[in-house]
Design a protein around this motif. Structure first.
Motif, PDB file in Angstrom:
ATOM      1  N   GLU A 287       0.799  -1.117   0.068  1.00 56.24           N
ATOM      2  CA  GLU A 287      -0.037  -0.180  -0.044  1.00 56.24           C
ATOM      3  C   GLU A 287       0.889   1.270   0.088  1.00 56.24           C
ATOM      4  OE1 GLU A 287      -2.922   2.788   0.142  1.00 56.24           O
ATOM      5  OE2 GLU A 287      -3.123   0.688  -0.325  1.00 56.24           O
ATOM      6  N   LEU A 288       1.930   1.057   0.828  1.00 56.97           N
ATOM      7  CA  LEU A 288       2.962   2.253   0.688  1.00 56.97           C
ATOM      8  C   LEU A 288       3.657   2.643  -0.583  1.00 56.97           C
ATOM      9  CD1 LEU A 288       4.206   4.408   2.763  1.00 56.97           C
ATOM     10  CD2 LEU A 288       6.010   2.922   3.060  1.00 56.97           C
ATOM     11  N   GLY A 289       3.930   1.380  -1.400  1.00 62.24           N
ATOM     12  CA  GLY A 289       4.311   1.771  -2.786  1.00 62.24           C
ATOM     13  C   GLY A 289       3.549   2.398  -3.343  1.00 62.24           C
ATOM     14  N   ARG A 290       2.126   1.961  -3.339  1.00 56.80           N
ATOM     15  CA  ARG A 290       1.032   2.738  -4.456  1.00 56.80           C
ATOM     16  C   ARG A 290       0.974   4.173  -3.880  1.00 56.80           C
ATOM     17  NH1 ARG A 290      -1.667  -2.130  -3.702  1.00 56.80           N
ATOM     18  NH2 ARG A 290      -2.965  -1.534  -1.869  1.00 56.80           N
ATOM     19  N   ARG A 291       1.049   4.463  -2.728  1.00 56.66           N
ATOM     20  CA  ARG A 291       0.829   5.612  -2.406  1.00 56.66           C
ATOM     21  C   ARG A 291       2.153   6.583  -2.622  1.00 56.66           C
ATOM     22  NH1 ARG A 291      -1.742   6.694   3.757  1.00 56.66           N
ATOM     23  NH2 ARG A 291      -3.156   5.398   3.357  1.00 56.66           N
ATOM     24  N   LEU A 292       3.409   6.165  -2.734  1.00 56.21           N
ATOM     25  CA  LEU A 292       4.675   6.953  -3.141  1.00 56.21           C
ATOM     26  C   LEU A 292       5.035   6.815  -4.506  1.00 56.21           C
ATOM     27  CD1 LEU A 292       6.716   6.123   0.332  1.00 56.21           C
ATOM     28  CD2 LEU A 292       5.084   8.025  -0.036  1.00 56.21           C
ATOM     29  N   SER A 293       4.159   7.225  -5.317  1.00 50.94           N
ATOM     30  CA  SER A 293       4.172   7.352  -6.655  1.00 50.94           C
ATOM     31  C   SER A 293       5.154   8.699  -7.103  1.00 50.94           C
ATOM     32  CB  SER A 293       2.908   7.359  -7.449  1.00 50.94           C
ATOM     33  OG  SER A 293       1.956   8.118  -6.972  1.00 50.94           O
ATOM     34  N   HIS A 294       5.742   9.379  -6.193  1.00 48.07           N
ATOM     35  CA  HIS A 294       6.581  10.330  -6.279  1.00 48.07           C
ATOM     36  C   HIS A 294       7.712  10.122  -7.509  1.00 48.07           C
ATOM     37  CE1 HIS A 294       4.770  10.887  -2.459  1.00 48.07           C
ATOM     38  NE2 HIS A 294       5.039  11.778  -2.149  1.00 48.07           N
ATOM     39  N   SER A 295       7.595  10.969  -8.556  1.00 49.85           N
ATOM     40  CA  SER A 295       8.522  10.995  -9.620  1.00 49.85           C
ATOM     41  C   SER A 295       9.926  11.708  -9.459  1.00 49.85           C
ATOM     42  CB  SER A 295       7.956  11.261 -10.941  1.00 49.85           C
ATOM     43  OG  SER A 295       8.741  11.553 -11.990  1.00 49.85           O
ATOM     44  N   ASP A 296      10.817  11.403  -9.820  1.00 52.35           N
ATOM     45  CA  ASP A 296      12.078  12.200  -9.565  1.00 52.35           C
ATOM     46  C   ASP A 296      12.128  13.488 -10.551  1.00 52.35           C
ATOM     47  OD1 ASP A 296      12.897  11.103 -11.995  1.00 52.35           O
ATOM     48  OD2 ASP A 296      14.488   9.892 -11.182  1.00 52.35           O
ATOM     49  N   ARG A 297      10.948  13.458 -11.514  1.00 53.68           N
ATOM     50  CA  ARG A 297      10.875  14.491 -12.239  1.00 53.68           C
ATOM     51  C   ARG A 297      10.475  15.918 -11.541  1.00 53.68           C
ATOM     52  NH1 ARG A 297       8.517  10.370 -15.861  1.00 53.68           N
ATOM     53  NH2 ARG A 297      10.293   9.919 -17.220  1.00 53.68           N
ATOM     54  N   PHE A 298       9.607  15.460 -10.444  1.00 53.87           N
ATOM     55  CA  PHE A 298       8.982  16.483  -9.718  1.00 53.87           C
ATOM     56  C   PHE A 298       9.504  16.844  -8.092  1.00 53.87           C
ATOM     57  CE2 PHE A 298       5.906  14.797 -12.695  1.00 53.87           C
ATOM     58  CZ  PHE A 298       5.914  15.764 -13.409  1.00 53.87           C
ATOM     59  N   LYS A 331      11.956   1.495  -3.943  1.00 55.83           N
ATOM     60  CA  LYS A 331      12.529   1.017  -2.626  1.00 55.83           C
ATOM     61  C   LYS A 331      11.513   0.278  -1.780  1.00 55.83           C
ATOM     62  CE  LYS A 331      15.392   1.191   1.123  1.00 55.83           C
ATOM     63  NZ  LYS A 331      16.655   0.177   1.062  1.00 55.83           N
ATOM     64  N   CYS A 332      10.180   0.750  -1.978  1.00 61.47           N
ATOM     65  CA  CYS A 332       9.121  -0.122  -1.295  1.00 61.47           C
ATOM     66  C   CYS A 332       9.239  -1.623  -2.009  1.00 61.47           C
ATOM     67  CB  CYS A 332       7.716   0.473  -1.299  1.00 61.47           C
ATOM     68  SG  CYS A 332       7.630   1.947  -0.466  1.00 61.47           S
ATOM     69  N   LEU A 333       9.413  -1.587  -3.215  1.00 66.89           N
ATOM     70  CA  LEU A 333       9.293  -2.906  -3.819  1.00 66.89           C
ATOM     71  C   LEU A 333      10.605  -3.871  -3.166  1.00 66.89           C
ATOM     72  CD1 LEU A 333       8.672  -2.051  -7.372  1.00 66.89           C
ATOM     73  CD2 LEU A 333       7.228  -3.405  -5.844  1.00 66.89           C
ATOM     74  N   LEU A 334      11.586  -3.257  -3.085  1.00 68.24           N
ATOM     75  CA  LEU A 334      12.902  -3.835  -2.464  1.00 68.24           C
ATOM     76  C   LEU A 334      12.604  -4.390  -0.928  1.00 68.24           C
ATOM     77  CD1 LEU A 334      15.514  -1.349  -3.978  1.00 68.24           C
ATOM     78  CD2 LEU A 334      15.315  -3.853  -4.470  1.00 68.24           C
ATOM     79  N   ILE A 335      12.019  -3.493  -0.238  1.00 66.85           N
ATOM     80  CA  ILE A 335      11.805  -3.680   1.149  1.00 66.85           C
ATOM     81  C   ILE A 335      10.709  -4.986   1.123  1.00 66.85           C
ATOM     82  CG2 ILE A 335      10.434  -3.117   3.338  1.00 66.85           C
ATOM     83  CD1 ILE A 335      11.320  -0.183   2.591  1.00 66.85           C
ATOM     84  N   ALA A 336       9.992  -4.955   0.117  1.00 66.55           N
ATOM     85  CA  ALA A 336       8.906  -6.221   0.054  1.00 66.55           C
ATOM     86  C   ALA A 336       9.352  -7.267  -0.345  1.00 66.55           C
ATOM     87  CB  ALA A 336       7.624  -5.609  -0.814  1.00 66.55           C
ATOM     88  N   GLU A 337      10.234  -7.575  -1.157  1.00 67.75           N
ATOM     89  CA  GLU A 337      11.257  -8.530  -1.489  1.00 67.75           C
ATOM     90  C   GLU A 337      12.034  -9.168  -0.124  1.00 67.75           C
ATOM     91  OE1 GLU A 337      12.945 -11.777  -3.255  1.00 67.75           O
ATOM     92  OE2 GLU A 337      11.321 -10.680  -3.931  1.00 67.75           O
ATOM     93  N   LYS A 338      12.575  -8.013   0.719  1.00 72.21           N
ATOM     94  CA  LYS A 338      13.182  -8.862   1.819  1.00 72.21           C
ATOM     95  C   LYS A 338      12.217  -9.248   2.850  1.00 72.21           C
ATOM     96  CE  LYS A 338      16.950  -5.047   1.725  1.00 72.21           C
ATOM     97  NZ  LYS A 338      17.758  -4.196   2.488  1.00 72.21           N
ATOM     98  N   LEU A 339      11.236  -8.563   2.894  1.00 67.47           N
ATOM     99  CA  LEU A 339      10.076  -9.189   3.838  1.00 67.47           C
ATOM    100  C   LEU A 339       9.679 -10.478   3.189  1.00 67.47           C
ATOM    101  CD1 LEU A 339       7.747  -6.054   4.363  1.00 67.47           C
ATOM    102  CD2 LEU A 339       9.151  -7.199   6.150  1.00 67.47           C
ATOM    103  N   ARG A 340       9.565 -10.846   1.964  1.00 66.29           N
ATOM    104  CA  ARG A 340       9.017 -12.056   1.563  1.00 66.29           C
ATOM    105  C   ARG A 340      10.183 -13.076   1.808  1.00 66.29           C
ATOM    106  NH1 ARG A 340       6.632  -9.220  -2.675  1.00 66.29           N
ATOM    107  NH2 ARG A 340       8.436  -8.932  -3.512  1.00 66.29           N
ATOM    108  N   ARG A 341      11.294 -12.701   1.669  1.00 64.33           N
ATOM    109  CA  ARG A 341      12.570 -13.530   2.129  1.00 64.33           C
ATOM    110  C   ARG A 341      12.656 -14.055   3.441  1.00 64.33           C
ATOM    111  NH1 ARG A 341      17.869 -12.344  -1.834  1.00 64.33           N
ATOM    112  NH2 ARG A 341      16.357 -11.804  -3.830  1.00 64.33           N
ATOM    113  N   THR A 342      12.375 -12.940   4.130  1.00 66.78           N
ATOM    114  CA  THR A 342      12.258 -13.191   5.946  1.00 66.78           C
ATOM    115  C   THR A 342      11.074 -14.193   5.935  1.00 66.78           C
ATOM    116  OG1 THR A 342      12.967 -10.855   6.138  1.00 66.78           O
ATOM    117  CG2 THR A 342      12.153 -11.979   8.050  1.00 66.78           C
TER     118      THR A 342
END
Length: 915
Positions: A287-298, A331-342
């Motif tokens: 859910e956090l990843g969906r919210r944090l759609s901030h683009s480095d263009r802005f 970053k959220c996707l990478l955190i999710a991958e770590k959580l899945r591995r955990t």
């Protein structure tokens, strides 16, 4: 406002009652419904005009019914109680919404009071930095309802919320009413008694489910309220609030007298907690990843976040994504991958004390790694000016991880001191240290243990060749090491010794911990807090001497240094009450806390108390915030652990709004009592008065409960204590051994059975006689007791708890339970003693509180009890009939047992505060 609240409560009760009535008519028939109404009417009449003869006539009328009809009545009244409880819960929620959660018991009220007493914000901040408040969930079996029933009641609560807050359209209201009717019908058709005793892991899953569905949303809100209150009261302070509120559990770790709690069960309990919180975090980070759609263009993304993403991709061997311009989402996707591995790791890894261990790549073994990942996001959002995102879901996620880690609940372990003695005796004998350790005096044991702890030689080989019991004790310590190193370093750490009576009991655990590798003084490592549990009167009175001897021992002092110069002490309310009675138990606990705090200050050791409270007044129950405020001034100091047991868990945490309010009340009380004013300190004359009152109350209690040979047969026959053992409400046995004695009976069935039989004896017996003696010797004594009630929180809380439990007693119905005793003359004598003490205690309480009747000044509680009585009374009458049939063998045993257990469930729901 009060009238409107009562009107809304009455409306909810009528709605639920009417729907239940429709369900009974439709599913059980008109005759069944009319029988319910007839019995209810008779009970109401009996309440209006109490009469022992009329009560016996109603019991005998019910005795003419067949078993099927009786069970139908039990079901009707039991379900109705749960619906009344639900309606009252909804009234509490409604009241909280109306006043916005403020008031005198809010965190803000406590902080304002502290400020007004001259406390600077820096001092308060320093206090919060070292504070720790930990509710600890236990599986002590006074929650008689099945998990299925609790889930149905939770669903009904949600429907009632929607009726009040949902769409006002006629169609929307009609849909919700249909849902309520469906749930009531389903409840009527549901078994209320468990078919099988729950396993330990069943109990673990039940409390984890409650934490997952309630606390994980509530806790961030509580912290937000505390933080906002701090910054409102101290404008411009801008102080973050540290994670001082955390949560623990005994379920899966409490092995005292529980043969089914083994070292492997403990590891499984930790694993289940980890699986629960990791699944939740996966949902949250998605859910956090969906919210944090901030683009480095802005958004001006900083180098730290980009470096963190790159490092994670390298660690996890994950390729860069095409949409790499959304770095927070990456970053959220990478955190999710770590959580899945955990999560995969937790599910498959079996902790092994003897194995070499290296953590897999990308696995969170503790909270630190996950916190660091989330704080990279949070700090970068703040740096870039996106403070709304940083202060929203990200901050809440950080708070959750800070509080719950990757373990969810910190698991305590508890074992009886006798098990450690036996294990050490076998180890010493096999190692040639001492052939007869158990024959040594307490001082000789202490010296032998101190000598071994001062050395470094190992005593226990890797391969164990002791008795099964000793091996299990040793394996428990080894499992602790394996869990801490291979599952989560935050998952456990507190080890409680029940029945602590000598200093050697703590040294035995320290030695076993050293042998497992939990305590390595040469390496500067200790991963275990050793906590004595003082319960009975003598250990409470000698607790200061026990700890003083330990504090003087260099090797134990080294253990304390490695644990932050902190000594936790658990004090038990249940067994001390059963042994010494209501008043002496409460006073001994009070004095012990004063003594130990004084010792700690003199020795430079912080003494932290763990309060082992139950739900019933006889086990230290009552409103949690008032109980905290009643502690001796200076003994809390921001650090408190307290058990949440049995039916009180659902009562306090079953609804999110009530859970939030309860936790804020606890925070309020801890803050207030940690900054006491002189007005809360007792006068020396009051302390002297309590010394005398407690001694007298204990004498009267012991003379009756332990010294009168007629008491035990009365207790066993005039209560359902024998049948409670068959009620599958917990995995723990009812007695510590097969011996028939009050000493070997656990405190929960002791209290539970007196509540069922409407005597409520453990919550008041001895108080009345003690007060009568006190007043006879002191002409001005009543004025003193009244002044104490007005000004001393300890005495106020004790008297108020006593009057609440006195009000829940019913001596007419209690006399019918006395009719179950084979020897009618014995029954009359023993009951007469109970009745006389009840009258004396009720008179004393009313006189001290300056009331004409009990609960005169607490009309809401009084009304609640009076509302329940016409429904709980028939259940008591039916239980009497069933107990008589069961004990006489008059009917099918299995069906009679089930019916008795159903009646026990119903009475427990009706009376509340039962165990």
């Amino acid at each position: 406002m009060q009238a409107a609240a009562q009107k809304a409560l009455g409306s909810d009760i009528r709605l639920l009652g009417d729907l239940l009535g429709y369900a009974i008519r439709r599913l059980a028939g008109e005759d069944a419904y009319q029988l319910v109404e007839e019995v209810r009417g008779a009970a109401k009449e009996l309440r209006a005009n109490p009469s022992l003869d009329e009560a016996r006539r109603l019991r005998d009328r019910l005795g003419q019914l067949d078993l099927s009809a009786l069970r139908g009545l039990i079901r009707a009244f039991s379900v109705f109680f749960d619906l009344i409880n639900l309606a009252e819960q909804q009234a509490r929620v409604r009241a909280l919404r109306t006043r916005g959660g403020g008031g005198s018991e809010s965190a803000e009220a406590a902080i304002r009071l502290i400020r007004d007493r001259g406390t600077a914000v820096g001092e308060l901040a320093d206090h919060l930095a070292r504070a720790i408040v930990v509710p600890v969930f236990t599986a002590h079996p006074s929650e008689a309802r099945r998990r299925t029933v609790l889930e149905k009641l939770a669903a009904l609560a949600g429907h009632l919320d929607r009726l009040e807050l949902g769409p006002p359209s006629v169609a929307g209201q009609a849909d919700t009413l249909r849902a309520v009717a469906e749930e009531v019908e389903s409840y009527w058709l549901t078994d209320t008694v468990r078919a099988a005793r729950p396993t330990v892991l069943d109990e673990v899953k039940q409390v984890l489910g409650l934490v997952e569905t309630r606390l994980l949303d509530v806790v961030p809100r509580v912290y937000r309220r505390v933080e906002a209150a701090l910054n409102r009261v101290y404008p411009g302070a801008d102080r973050p609030v540290p994670a001082f509120l955390r949560f623990g559990s005994w379920i899966g770790g409490d092995r005292d007298g529980h043969p089914n709690v083994t070292h492997s069960v403990t590891a499984d309990a930790v694993r289940l907690g980890q699986e629960t919180i990791l699944r939740h975090y996966l949902t949250r980070v998605d859910e956090l990843g969906r919210r944090l759609s901030h683009s480095d263009r802005f958004a001006a993304v900083g180098p730290e976040l980009r470096e963190s993403v790159a490092a994670d991709r390298l660690l996890l061997k994950v390729a860069a994504e095409t949409r790499d311009h959304e770095p927070y989402r990456a970053k959220c996707l990478l955190i999710a991958e770590k959580l899945r591995r955990t999560l995969d790791y937790v599910r498959t890894h079996a902790p092994d004390w003897a194995a070499e261990f290296a953590p897999p790549a990308g696995v969170y073994l503790g909270r630190d790694g996950l916190l660091a990942d989330l704080r990279v996001i949070e700090s970068d959002l703040r740096r870039s000016g996106a403070t709304a995102a940083a202060d929203g879901a990200v901050k809440d996620f950080v708070r959750l991880v800070d509080v719950f880690g990757v373990h969810l609940l910190t698991l305590d372990l508890r074992q009886h001191s006798g098990r450690h003695e036996q294990a050490v005796a076998e180890v010493f004998r096999a190692a040639g240290v001492c052939a007869n350790y158990l024959d040594l005096s307490a001082d000789e044991r202490f010296d032998a243990l101190a000598a071994e702890l001062a050395g470094t030689r190992p005593l226990i080989p890797a391969r164990l060749a002791y008795s099964a019991d000793a091996c299990e004790v040793i394996q428990t310590f080894r499992t602790m090491v394996a869990v801490l190193e291979q599952q989560s370093p935050d998952a456990l750490g507190t080890y409680i010794i029940s029945s602590t009576t000598t200093p050697a009991h703590l040294l035995e655990v320290l030695l076993l911990a050293r042998e497992a590798g939990l305590y390595r003084p040469a390496d500067g490592v200790s991963r275990i807090d050793i906590v004595p549990l003082f319960e009975a009167l003598e250990p409470l009175q000698t607790a200061k001497a026990i700890l003083a001897k330990l504090f003087a021992l260099p090797v134990y002092r080294r253990q304390l240094d490695l644990r932050g110069r902190l000594q936790e002490v658990m004090i038990g309310y249940s067994d001390s009450n059963k042994e010494s009675g209501f008043l002496q138990s409460a006073w001994a606990l009070y004095r012990a806390q004063e003594d130990l705090t004084e010792l700690g200050r003199a020795e430079g050791i912080a003494v932290q108390f763990f309060h082992g409270r139950g739900g019933a007044v006889g086990r230290g129950g009552g409103p949690a915030n008032r109980a905290i405020l009643a502690q001796p001034p200076g003994t809390v100091d921001g650090r408190l652990r307290v058990t949440e047991q049995g039916e009180m868990i659902a009562d306090r945490y079953g609804h999110s709004a009530i859970a939030e309010r309860h936790l804020e009340q606890v925070v309020n009380a801890v803050l207030r009592t940690s900054f006491p004013d002189d007005a809360s300190r007792p006068e020396p004359a009051w302390v002297e008065a309590l010394d005398g009152l407690a001694t007298a109350a204990r004498r009267h209690y012991r003379e009756f409960v332990y010294d009168d040979p007629e008491f035990l047969p009365y207790f066993e026959q005039a209560t359902c204590v024998g049948e409670i053992a068959e009620l599958k409400i917990g995995s723990r046995p009812a007695r510590r051994s097969a011996t028939r004695s009050i000493e070997q009976l656990r405190a929960i069935p002791w209290v539970f059975s007196w509540m069922q039989s409407r005597h409520t004896l453990p919550g008041w017996f001895g108080l009345g006689s003690a007060v009568r003696e006190f007043l006879a010797a002191r002409p001005a004594g009543l004025a003193m007791l009244r002044e104490m009630y007005r000004r001393w929180p300890f005495w106020t809380t004790l008297i108020d708890n006593a009057q609440m439990i006195l009000a829940k007693a019913d001596l007419v119905i209690a006399r019918l339970y006395a009719d179950l005793v084979d020897d009618s003359a014995l029954a009359a004598r023993v009951y007469g003693r109970i009745e006389a003490e009840y009258r004396a205690t009720a008179d004393a309480v009313c006189s001290i509180t300056e009331q004409a009747t009990l609960l005169e000044r607490t009309p809401i509680l009084k009304t609640s009890i009076e509302r329940r009585n016409p429904y709980v009374d028939p259940l008591s009458f039916i239980q009497l009939v069933l107990l008589k049939r069961l004990r006489a063998g008059d009917g099918p045993r299995e069906e009679l047992v089930t019916a008795v257990l159903e009646s026990i469930n119903g009475v427990a729901s009706g009376l509340k505060n039962t165990g």
